[in-house]
Scaffold this motif. Structure first.
Motif, PDB file in Angstrom:
ATOM      1  N   SER A  16       0.837  -1.198   0.000  1.00 32.78           N
ATOM      2  CA  SER A  16       0.000   0.000   0.000  1.00 32.78           C
ATOM      3  C   SER A  16       0.871   1.247   0.000  1.00 32.78           C
ATOM      4  O   SER A  16       2.031   1.212   0.394  1.00 32.78           O
ATOM      5  CB  SER A  16      -0.940   0.015   1.209  1.00 32.78           C
ATOM      6  N   ARG A  56      -8.049   5.471   2.650  1.00 29.17           N
ATOM      7  CA  ARG A  56      -8.844   4.339   3.139  1.00 29.17           C
ATOM      8  C   ARG A  56      -9.288   4.539   4.579  1.00 29.17           C
ATOM      9  O   ARG A  56     -10.383   4.129   4.960  1.00 29.17           O
ATOM     10  CB  ARG A  56      -8.020   3.056   3.019  1.00 29.17           C
ATOM     11  N   ALA A  69     -18.179  -5.025   6.297  1.00 29.44           N
ATOM     12  CA  ALA A  69     -17.180  -4.070   5.844  1.00 29.44           C
ATOM     13  C   ALA A  69     -17.110  -2.847   6.750  1.00 29.44           C
ATOM     14  O   ALA A  69     -16.091  -2.171   6.810  1.00 29.44           O
ATOM     15  CB  ALA A  69     -17.465  -3.630   4.411  1.00 29.44           C
ATOM     16  N   PRO A 105     -12.169  -3.636   7.145  1.00 29.90           N
ATOM     17  CA  PRO A 105     -11.985  -3.308   5.732  1.00 29.90           C
ATOM     18  C   PRO A 105     -11.733  -4.577   4.901  1.00 29.90           C
ATOM     19  O   PRO A 105     -10.983  -5.462   5.309  1.00 29.90           O
ATOM     20  CB  PRO A 105     -10.750  -2.398   5.706  1.00 29.90           C
ATOM     21  N   GLY A 106     -12.395  -4.666   3.760  1.00 23.89           N
ATOM     22  CA  GLY A 106     -12.194  -5.807   2.870  1.00 23.89           C
ATOM     23  C   GLY A 106     -13.151  -6.948   3.118  1.00 23.89           C
ATOM     24  O   GLY A 106     -13.252  -7.856   2.288  1.00 23.89           O
TER      25      GLY A 106
END
Length: 406
Positions: free
Chosen positions: A297, A305, A392, A396-397
Protein backbone atom coordinates in the motif's frame (compact mmCIF):
# COMPACT_ATOMS: atom_id res chain seq x y z
CA UNK A 1 49.12 -20.10 18.20
CA UNK A 2 45.98 -21.31 16.45
CA UNK A 3 42.34 -21.54 17.52
CA UNK A 4 39.52 -23.36 15.74
CA UNK A 5 35.90 -22.78 16.81
CA UNK A 6 35.08 -20.91 20.01
CA UNK A 7 32.25 -21.30 22.51
CA UNK A 8 31.52 -19.75 25.90
CA UNK A 9 29.10 -21.72 28.09
CA UNK A 10 27.86 -20.87 31.58
CA UNK A 11 25.51 -23.06 33.58
CA UNK A 12 24.73 -25.12 30.50
CA UNK A 13 23.71 -22.03 28.50
CA UNK A 14 25.77 -20.95 25.51
CA UNK A 15 26.65 -17.25 25.84
CA UNK A 16 28.77 -16.92 22.71
CA UNK A 17 29.34 -19.18 19.75
CA UNK A 18 31.71 -18.60 16.83
CA UNK A 19 31.26 -21.42 14.35
CA UNK A 20 34.02 -22.13 11.88
CA UNK A 21 36.30 -19.84 13.90
CA UNK A 22 39.95 -19.84 12.95
CA UNK A 23 42.81 -17.79 14.45
CA UNK A 24 46.44 -17.59 13.49
CA UNK A 25 48.39 -15.11 15.64
CA UNK A 26 51.53 -14.48 17.61
CA UNK A 27 52.19 -12.48 20.79
CA UNK A 28 55.86 -11.89 21.58
CA UNK A 29 56.70 -9.37 24.28
CA UNK A 30 54.76 -6.21 23.50
CA UNK A 31 53.96 -7.18 19.90
CA UNK A 32 50.62 -8.76 18.95
CA UNK A 33 50.22 -9.91 15.36
CA UNK A 34 46.92 -11.28 14.10
CA UNK A 35 47.74 -12.88 10.77
CA UNK A 36 44.26 -14.27 10.25
CA UNK A 37 41.05 -14.35 12.29
CA UNK A 38 37.89 -15.67 10.71
CA UNK A 39 34.59 -16.44 12.41
CA UNK A 40 30.88 -16.43 11.83
CA UNK A 41 28.34 -15.00 14.28
CA UNK A 42 24.55 -15.17 13.88
CA UNK A 43 24.41 -11.40 14.50
CA UNK A 44 27.00 -10.46 11.85
CA UNK A 45 27.56 -13.30 9.40
CA UNK A 46 31.13 -14.11 8.32
CA UNK A 47 33.95 -11.95 9.75
CA UNK A 48 37.60 -11.68 8.77
CA UNK A 49 40.18 -9.68 10.78
CA UNK A 50 43.92 -9.00 10.71
CA UNK A 51 46.33 -6.43 12.11
CA UNK A 52 49.21 -5.54 14.39
CA UNK A 53 49.40 -3.82 17.78
CA UNK A 54 52.23 -2.88 20.10
CA UNK A 55 51.24 -2.89 23.77
CA UNK A 56 52.64 -0.57 26.42
CA UNK A 57 51.61 0.21 29.97
CA UNK A 58 50.10 3.56 28.98
CA UNK A 59 49.26 3.25 25.28
CA UNK A 60 48.55 0.89 22.39
CA UNK A 61 49.97 1.50 18.90
CA UNK A 62 47.77 0.00 16.18
CA UNK A 63 48.83 -0.56 12.58
CA UNK A 64 46.97 -2.15 9.70
CA UNK A 65 44.05 -3.47 11.77
CA UNK A 66 40.94 -4.27 9.75
CA UNK A 67 37.69 -6.20 10.09
CA UNK A 68 35.72 -7.30 7.05
CA UNK A 69 32.16 -8.58 7.19
CA UNK A 70 29.05 -6.47 6.70
CA UNK A 71 31.35 -3.76 5.34
CA UNK A 72 34.90 -2.98 6.39
CA UNK A 73 36.30 -1.22 9.46
CA UNK A 74 39.97 -0.28 9.83
CA UNK A 75 41.97 1.41 12.61
CA UNK A 76 45.44 2.90 12.88
CA UNK A 77 47.36 5.16 15.23
CA UNK A 78 47.84 5.42 18.98
CA UNK A 79 45.25 4.94 21.71
CA UNK A 80 46.57 6.55 24.87
CA UNK A 81 45.79 5.62 28.46
CA UNK A 82 46.06 7.85 31.52
CA UNK A 83 48.20 10.88 30.53
CA UNK A 84 49.39 9.69 27.13
CA UNK A 85 47.69 11.42 24.21
CA UNK A 86 45.78 9.49 21.57
CA UNK A 87 46.02 10.02 17.82
CA UNK A 88 43.64 7.39 16.50
CA UNK A 89 42.00 7.08 13.08
CA UNK A 90 39.00 4.92 12.21
CA UNK A 91 37.74 4.34 8.65
CA UNK A 92 34.72 2.41 7.44
CA UNK A 93 33.36 1.42 4.06
CA UNK A 94 30.11 -0.25 3.06
CA UNK A 95 28.68 -0.63 6.57
CA UNK A 96 24.99 -1.50 6.82
CA UNK A 97 22.20 -2.04 9.34
CA UNK A 98 20.77 -4.51 10.19
CA UNK A 99 24.12 -6.23 9.79
CA UNK A 100 22.82 -9.35 8.06
CA UNK A 101 19.98 -7.73 6.09
CA UNK A 102 19.87 -7.27 2.32
CA UNK A 103 17.69 -5.45 -0.20
CA UNK A 104 14.61 -3.63 1.06
CA UNK A 105 15.20 -4.91 4.61
CA UNK A 106 18.22 -2.60 4.95
CA UNK A 107 17.69 0.56 7.01
CA UNK A 108 21.24 1.87 6.53
CA UNK A 109 23.46 0.90 3.59
CA UNK A 110 26.67 2.08 1.97
CA UNK A 111 28.00 3.88 5.06
CA UNK A 112 31.45 5.29 4.25
CA UNK A 113 33.42 7.62 6.47
CA UNK A 114 35.92 8.10 9.22
CA UNK A 115 36.59 9.41 12.72
CA UNK A 116 39.66 10.99 14.32
CA UNK A 117 40.41 11.21 18.05
CA UNK A 118 43.30 13.20 19.53
CA UNK A 119 44.33 14.15 23.07
CA UNK A 120 44.33 12.48 26.48
CA UNK A 121 41.26 10.69 27.84
CA UNK A 122 40.52 13.58 30.22
CA UNK A 123 40.67 16.12 27.37
CA UNK A 124 40.24 14.69 23.88
CA UNK A 125 38.97 16.08 20.57
CA UNK A 126 36.70 14.08 18.30
CA UNK A 127 35.63 14.55 14.70
CA UNK A 128 33.51 12.26 12.52
CA UNK A 129 32.08 12.32 9.03
CA UNK A 130 30.08 9.65 7.24
CA UNK A 131 27.89 9.33 4.15
CA UNK A 132 25.21 6.66 3.83
CA UNK A 133 21.83 5.72 2.43
CA UNK A 134 19.15 5.66 5.15
CA UNK A 135 15.87 4.18 3.95
CA UNK A 136 17.16 4.94 0.44
CA UNK A 137 17.67 8.65 1.23
CA UNK A 138 21.20 10.12 0.91
CA UNK A 139 22.51 11.21 4.32
CA UNK A 140 25.67 12.91 5.59
CA UNK A 141 26.56 12.98 9.29
CA UNK A 142 29.31 15.18 10.73
CA UNK A 143 30.26 15.58 14.41
CA UNK A 144 32.80 17.89 16.06
CA UNK A 145 33.36 17.97 19.79
CA UNK A 146 35.59 17.36 22.75
CA UNK A 147 35.24 15.30 25.86
CA UNK A 148 36.60 13.54 28.91
CA UNK A 149 35.98 10.34 30.84
CA UNK A 150 32.80 11.92 32.23
CA UNK A 151 31.17 13.78 29.32
CA UNK A 152 31.13 14.70 25.66
CA UNK A 153 30.63 18.29 24.55
CA UNK A 154 29.15 18.54 21.07
CA UNK A 155 30.18 21.71 19.27
CA UNK A 156 28.14 20.67 16.22
CA UNK A 157 26.28 17.57 15.12
CA UNK A 158 24.97 18.00 11.60
CA UNK A 159 22.73 15.56 9.74
CA UNK A 160 21.86 16.48 6.17
CA UNK A 161 19.37 14.32 4.30
CA UNK A 162 17.95 15.05 0.86
CA UNK A 163 16.92 18.74 1.13
CA UNK A 164 16.69 18.82 4.93
CA UNK A 165 19.02 19.14 7.88
CA UNK A 166 19.26 18.61 11.62
CA UNK A 167 21.77 20.49 13.80
CA UNK A 168 22.47 19.79 17.47
CA UNK A 169 24.79 21.24 20.12
CA UNK A 170 25.29 20.64 23.80
CA UNK A 171 26.61 18.13 26.32
CA UNK A 172 26.07 14.46 27.18
CA UNK A 173 27.37 13.16 30.52
CA UNK A 174 27.51 9.63 31.94
CA UNK A 175 29.52 9.98 35.17
CA UNK A 176 28.80 10.20 38.03
CA UNK A 177 25.27 9.96 36.56
CA UNK A 178 23.51 10.50 33.25
CA UNK A 179 23.06 14.15 32.28
CA UNK A 180 22.28 16.19 29.17
CA UNK A 181 22.05 19.77 28.00
CA UNK A 182 21.10 19.67 24.32
CA UNK A 183 19.55 21.95 21.73
CA UNK A 184 18.37 20.86 18.29
CA UNK A 185 17.19 22.66 15.16
CA UNK A 186 15.32 20.89 12.33
CA UNK A 187 14.76 22.36 8.85
CA UNK A 188 12.99 20.71 5.89
CA UNK A 189 13.76 17.23 7.25
CA UNK A 190 11.89 14.27 5.73
CA UNK A 191 10.45 12.05 8.51
CA UNK A 192 10.69 9.06 6.13
CA UNK A 193 14.33 9.03 7.23
CA UNK A 194 13.18 7.61 10.59
CA UNK A 195 10.04 5.66 9.59
CA UNK A 196 9.37 4.16 6.17
CA UNK A 197 6.24 5.50 4.50
CA UNK A 198 6.00 8.64 6.67
CA UNK A 199 7.14 11.20 4.10
CA UNK A 200 6.78 14.93 4.72
CA UNK A 201 8.74 17.93 5.91
CA UNK A 202 9.61 18.80 9.50
CA UNK A 203 10.63 22.23 10.77
CA UNK A 204 11.16 23.01 14.43
CA UNK A 205 13.30 22.87 17.55
CA UNK A 206 13.91 20.61 20.54
CA UNK A 207 15.79 20.96 23.81
CA UNK A 208 16.57 18.91 26.91
CA UNK A 209 18.51 19.56 30.09
CA UNK A 210 19.01 17.52 33.22
CA UNK A 211 18.25 18.61 36.78
CA UNK A 212 18.99 16.80 40.08
CA UNK A 213 16.13 14.86 41.67
CA UNK A 214 15.79 12.72 44.77
CA UNK A 215 15.00 9.61 42.72
CA UNK A 216 17.78 10.26 40.21
CA UNK A 217 18.38 12.90 37.53
CA UNK A 218 15.41 14.11 35.49
CA UNK A 219 15.47 15.58 32.00
CA UNK A 220 13.28 18.58 31.27
CA UNK A 221 12.44 18.48 27.57
CA UNK A 222 10.50 20.48 25.00
CA UNK A 223 9.83 20.17 21.28
CA UNK A 224 8.11 22.35 18.70
CA UNK A 225 7.17 21.63 15.10
CA UNK A 226 5.53 24.24 12.88
CA UNK A 227 5.22 24.88 9.14
CA UNK A 228 5.51 21.09 8.80
CA UNK A 229 3.70 18.41 6.81
CA UNK A 230 3.14 14.66 7.12
CA UNK A 231 1.90 12.69 4.12
CA UNK A 232 0.71 15.93 2.58
CA UNK A 233 -1.23 17.14 5.65
CA UNK A 234 -0.27 20.25 7.69
CA UNK A 235 1.34 19.36 11.02
CA UNK A 236 2.23 21.23 14.21
CA UNK A 237 3.42 19.82 17.54
CA UNK A 238 4.09 21.26 21.00
CA UNK A 239 5.51 19.02 23.74
CA UNK A 240 6.74 19.93 27.24
CA UNK A 241 7.60 17.47 29.98
CA UNK A 242 10.07 15.74 32.26
CA UNK A 243 11.54 12.26 32.02
CA UNK A 244 13.35 10.08 34.52
CA UNK A 245 14.77 6.58 34.39
CA UNK A 246 11.35 5.00 34.98
CA UNK A 247 8.69 7.58 34.08
CA UNK A 248 7.74 10.46 31.83
CA UNK A 249 5.45 13.38 32.70
CA UNK A 250 3.78 15.45 29.97
CA UNK A 251 2.74 18.95 30.97
CA UNK A 252 1.59 19.45 27.39
CA UNK A 253 1.32 17.32 24.29
CA UNK A 254 -0.58 19.15 21.56
CA UNK A 255 -0.65 17.72 18.04
CA UNK A 256 -2.50 19.48 15.25
CA UNK A 257 -3.05 18.01 11.80
CA UNK A 258 -5.26 19.88 9.35
CA UNK A 259 -8.39 20.95 11.27
CA UNK A 260 -7.95 18.30 13.96
CA UNK A 261 -6.05 18.14 17.23
CA UNK A 262 -4.92 15.80 19.99
CA UNK A 263 -4.40 17.47 23.37
CA UNK A 264 -2.98 15.30 26.18
CA UNK A 265 -1.26 15.59 29.55
CA UNK A 266 -0.31 13.27 32.38
CA UNK A 267 2.20 10.65 33.50
CA UNK A 268 3.31 7.17 32.42
CA UNK A 269 5.70 5.02 34.51
CA UNK A 270 7.10 1.59 33.57
CA UNK A 271 9.09 0.65 36.68
CA UNK A 272 8.83 -0.92 39.15
CA UNK A 273 5.40 -1.53 37.56
CA UNK A 274 3.29 0.04 34.83
CA UNK A 275 1.32 3.11 35.94
CA UNK A 276 -0.63 5.76 34.04
CA UNK A 277 -2.49 8.93 34.94
CA UNK A 278 -3.50 10.54 31.65
CA UNK A 279 -6.14 12.69 30.05
CA UNK A 280 -6.52 13.27 26.31
CA UNK A 281 -9.03 15.06 24.11
CA UNK A 282 -9.40 14.38 20.40
CA UNK A 283 -11.14 16.97 18.23
CA UNK A 284 -11.97 16.71 14.50
CA UNK A 285 -8.94 14.46 14.06
CA UNK A 286 -8.35 12.66 10.74
CA UNK A 287 -6.48 9.38 11.48
CA UNK A 288 -5.64 8.74 7.82
CA UNK A 289 -2.20 10.40 7.78
CA UNK A 290 -1.12 8.43 10.87
CA UNK A 291 -2.13 4.89 9.84
CA UNK A 292 0.93 2.62 9.41
CA UNK A 293 1.47 1.24 5.93
CA UNK A 294 0.88 -2.41 5.12
CA UNK A 295 2.82 -4.26 2.46
CA UNK A 296 1.87 -3.16 -1.04
CA UNK A 297 0.00 0.00 0.00
CA UNK A 298 0.99 3.63 -0.45
CA UNK A 299 0.73 6.52 1.98
CA UNK A 300 -2.04 8.00 -0.15
CA UNK A 301 -3.96 4.69 -0.11
CA UNK A 302 -3.72 4.48 3.69
CA UNK A 303 -4.74 8.12 4.21
CA UNK A 304 -7.72 7.74 1.89
CA UNK A 305 -8.84 4.34 3.14
CA UNK A 306 -8.74 5.35 6.81
CA UNK A 307 -9.87 8.95 6.45
CA UNK A 308 -12.43 10.27 8.90
CA UNK A 309 -13.19 12.70 11.69
CA UNK A 310 -12.64 11.52 15.27
CA UNK A 311 -13.94 13.29 18.39
CA UNK A 312 -13.57 11.87 21.87
CA UNK A 313 -11.76 11.56 25.16
CA UNK A 314 -9.35 9.10 26.79
CA UNK A 315 -8.49 8.91 30.49
CA UNK A 316 -6.49 6.62 32.75
CA UNK A 317 -6.00 6.64 36.52
CA UNK A 318 -3.90 4.38 38.72
CA UNK A 319 -4.77 3.12 42.20
CA UNK A 320 -3.09 0.46 44.35
CA UNK A 321 -4.96 -2.79 44.87
CA UNK A 322 -3.51 -5.92 46.48
CA UNK A 323 -0.11 -4.24 46.43
CA UNK A 324 -0.26 -3.89 42.63
CA UNK A 325 -1.16 -0.84 40.55
CA UNK A 326 -4.55 -1.06 38.89
CA UNK A 327 -5.02 1.23 35.88
CA UNK A 328 -8.65 2.16 35.29
CA UNK A 329 -9.32 3.57 31.83
CA UNK A 330 -12.22 5.05 29.89
CA UNK A 331 -12.50 5.78 26.16
CA UNK A 332 -15.36 7.65 24.52
CA UNK A 333 -15.70 8.44 20.83
CA UNK A 334 -18.85 10.07 19.44
CA UNK A 335 -19.95 12.39 16.66
CA UNK A 336 -17.29 10.74 14.53
CA UNK A 337 -16.84 9.06 11.15
CA UNK A 338 -14.29 6.54 9.88
CA UNK A 339 -14.00 5.17 6.34
CA UNK A 340 -17.32 6.81 5.51
CA UNK A 341 -19.22 5.15 8.38
CA UNK A 342 -20.65 6.91 11.44
CA UNK A 343 -18.54 5.82 14.43
CA UNK A 344 -19.09 5.61 18.18
CA UNK A 345 -17.05 3.83 20.85
CA UNK A 346 -17.49 3.54 24.60
CA UNK A 347 -15.07 1.44 26.65
CA UNK A 348 -14.32 1.09 30.35
CA UNK A 349 -11.94 -1.33 31.96
CA UNK A 350 -8.98 -2.00 34.19
CA UNK A 351 -5.45 -3.32 33.76
CA UNK A 352 -4.30 -5.02 36.96
CA UNK A 353 -0.84 -6.52 36.60
CA UNK A 354 -1.03 -8.46 33.33
CA UNK A 355 -4.80 -8.96 33.48
CA UNK A 356 -7.09 -6.78 31.35
CA UNK A 357 -10.75 -6.71 32.30
CA UNK A 358 -13.36 -4.93 30.17
CA UNK A 359 -16.30 -3.75 32.22
CA UNK A 360 -18.03 -2.58 29.06
CA UNK A 361 -17.03 -2.22 25.43
CA UNK A 362 -19.42 -1.04 22.73
CA UNK A 363 -18.42 -0.20 19.15
CA UNK A 364 -20.89 1.12 16.58
CA UNK A 365 -19.79 1.55 12.97
CA UNK A 366 -22.56 2.31 10.51
CA UNK A 367 -25.32 -0.19 11.28
CA UNK A 368 -22.84 -2.62 12.86
CA UNK A 369 -22.79 -2.95 16.64
CA UNK A 370 -20.28 -4.97 18.68
CA UNK A 371 -20.49 -5.21 22.46
CA UNK A 372 -18.38 -7.30 24.85
CA UNK A 373 -17.19 -7.54 28.45
CA UNK A 374 -15.00 -9.78 30.57
CA UNK A 375 -11.35 -10.77 30.77
CA UNK A 376 -9.50 -9.87 27.56
CA UNK A 377 -6.18 -11.56 28.42
CA UNK A 378 -5.36 -15.27 28.89
CA UNK A 379 -7.24 -17.15 30.19
CA UNK A 380 -9.91 -15.34 28.16
CA UNK A 381 -13.40 -15.02 29.58
CA UNK A 382 -15.42 -12.75 27.30
CA UNK A 383 -19.10 -12.50 26.53
CA UNK A 384 -20.48 -10.34 23.77
CA UNK A 385 -22.85 -9.73 20.92
CA UNK A 386 -22.30 -8.82 17.26
CA UNK A 387 -25.04 -7.50 15.00
CA UNK A 388 -23.64 -6.57 11.59
CA UNK A 389 -25.67 -6.29 8.38
CA UNK A 390 -22.45 -5.07 6.69
CA UNK A 391 -19.15 -6.57 7.92
CA UNK A 392 -17.18 -4.07 5.84
CA UNK A 393 -18.20 -1.44 8.41
CA UNK A 394 -16.22 -3.44 10.99
CA UNK A 395 -13.25 -4.79 9.03
CA UNK A 396 -11.98 -3.31 5.73
CA UNK A 397 -12.19 -5.81 2.87
CA UNK A 398 -14.83 -7.99 4.53
CA UNK A 399 -18.20 -8.57 2.85
CA UNK A 400 -21.53 -9.99 4.01
CA UNK A 401 -23.28 -9.92 7.34
CA UNK A 402 -22.58 -11.42 10.73
CA UNK A 403 -24.53 -12.10 13.92
CA UNK A 404 -23.30 -13.64 17.16
CA UNK A 405 -24.47 -13.78 20.76
CA UNK A 406 -22.25 -15.49 23.32
Amino acid sequence: FELRDFHIVRGGAELLSMDRASLSASWVGRDLWIAHLSAELPQTGPLLASGRAQMSADHVDISGFSIQGPGQLSASGRFGLDRVASDLNLQWQGLRWPLTATGDALVVSGANGGAHMTGVLDDYQLSLQSDAQVRKLPVRLTVHGNGSRQELKIADLSLSADKGALHAQGMLGWSPELSADLQMQIAHLNPALFAAGWSGELNGTAAAHTVPHAGGPEAIFSARLDRSTLRGYPLTLAVDGTAGASSVQFQQLLLRSGKGSLDASGMVAWAPALRADLQAKISNFDPGPFVPLVSGSSAQDAATRWSGVINGTVSAQTTMRADKPAIAFAIKVDQSRLRGYPLALAAQGELHGETLNLRAFTLTSGDTRLSTSGQATPPFDLTGKLDSPDLAALVPGFAGRGDSDS
